[in-house]
Scaffold this motif. Structure first.
Motif, short mmCIF file in Angstrom:
data_model
loop_
_atom_site.label_atom_id
_atom_site.label_comp_id
_atom_site.label_asym_id
_atom_site.label_seq_id
_atom_site.Cartn_x
_atom_site.Cartn_y
_atom_site.Cartn_z
N ALA A 53 0.83 -1.21 0.00
CA ALA A 53 0.00 0.00 0.00
C ALA A 53 0.87 1.26 0.00
CB ALA A 53 -0.94 -0.01 1.20
N ALA A 103 1.14 4.22 -2.77
CA ALA A 103 0.90 5.63 -2.42
C ALA A 103 2.05 6.53 -2.87
CB ALA A 103 0.69 5.76 -0.91
N ALA A 129 -3.61 9.30 3.65
CA ALA A 129 -4.83 8.69 3.10
C ALA A 129 -4.71 7.17 3.08
CB ALA A 129 -5.11 9.22 1.70
N THR A 130 -3.53 6.68 2.75
CA THR A 130 -3.29 5.23 2.74
C THR A 130 -3.37 4.66 4.15
OG1 THR A 130 -1.93 5.41 0.75
CG2 THR A 130 -1.61 3.45 2.12
N GLN A 131 -2.78 5.35 5.11
CA GLN A 131 -2.84 4.89 6.49
C GLN A 131 -4.28 4.84 6.98
OE1 GLN A 131 -0.23 7.65 8.47
NE2 GLN A 131 1.58 6.49 7.96
N GLU A 132 -5.04 5.88 6.66
CA GLU A 132 -6.46 5.90 7.07
C GLU A 132 -7.21 4.74 6.44
OE1 GLU A 132 -8.24 9.75 6.42
OE2 GLU A 132 -6.59 10.75 7.46
N SER A 133 -6.91 4.45 5.18
CA SER A 133 -7.58 3.34 4.49
C SER A 133 -7.23 1.99 5.13
CB SER A 133 -7.16 3.34 3.01
OG SER A 133 -7.63 2.20 2.36
N LEU A 134 -5.97 1.82 5.48
CA LEU A 134 -5.53 0.57 6.09
C LEU A 134 -6.11 0.36 7.49
CD1 LEU A 134 -1.78 0.61 5.03
CD2 LEU A 134 -3.46 -1.10 4.33
N HIS A 155 -8.95 1.92 8.84
CA HIS A 155 -10.31 2.45 9.03
C HIS A 155 -11.21 1.56 9.88
CE1 HIS A 155 -11.25 -0.21 5.62
NE2 HIS A 155 -12.50 -0.15 6.04
N ASP A 156 -10.92 0.27 9.98
CA ASP A 156 -11.76 -0.63 10.78
C ASP A 156 -11.40 -0.64 12.27
OD1 ASP A 156 -13.36 -1.42 8.67
OD2 ASP A 156 -12.07 -3.11 8.14
#
Length: 148
Positions: free
Chosen positions: A33, A37, A124-129, A131-132
């Motif tokens: 990821a 990015a 943004a990538t960190q947030e996507s990874l 998010h759960d």
């Protein structure tokens, strides 16, 4: 992520092995990821790390030893990383005329601007990874990882 399912095995993997394999699989997912990015900026994770280290020094110069000590991934090719960032105009390197082994490395204004853009993509990538996960879960995970 179910380790056995990911590895397509019907055998139950022993807990210790399963844990290490799980961490390796997650590490690979994170690395992939991050590479994705940073790809538009034509920098590697290690080059990104060098830029962040230099920014964190607030204008103070670094040498190769300082960079190596602070790198997330310890490696011996810091000189090559610096050379690539110099070619992009993201760093300045000054070699002491009296002692050629003494060098000072600083981030340039162009490097700082590029790093700001990289930060947006990485965040943004960190947030996507993540998010759960709740903040509480992330704190707990970090406490557990600190045991390493």
């Amino acid at each position: 992520m179910d380790v056995e399912e990911t590895l397509k095995t019907d055998k139950l993997i022993p807990l210790e092995s399963r844990t290490i394999i799980h961490l390796l699989l997650i590490n690979n997912k994170i690395c992939e990821a991050m590479v994705h990015a940073l790809k538009p900026f034509d920098v590697s994770e290690q080059q990104f790390n060098v830029l962040r280290i230099l920014r964190g020094l607030n204008g103070k110069p670094a040498n190769l030893s300082t960079l190596n000590e602070r790198m997330i991934t310890k490696m011996s090719n810091t000189t090559r990383l610096v050379d690539k960032l110099l070619l992009k105009g993201y760093l300045n390197r000054i070699v002491c005329p009296k002692n050629r082994r003494k060098i000072e490395i600083r981030i340039t204004p162009e490097g700082s601007k590029a790093l700001e853009q990289m930060d947006k993509a990485v965040n943004a990538t960190q947030e996507s990874l993540l998010h759960d996960f709740s903040k509480e879960e992330l704190n707990t995970l970090n406490l557990l990882l600190n045991k390493f």
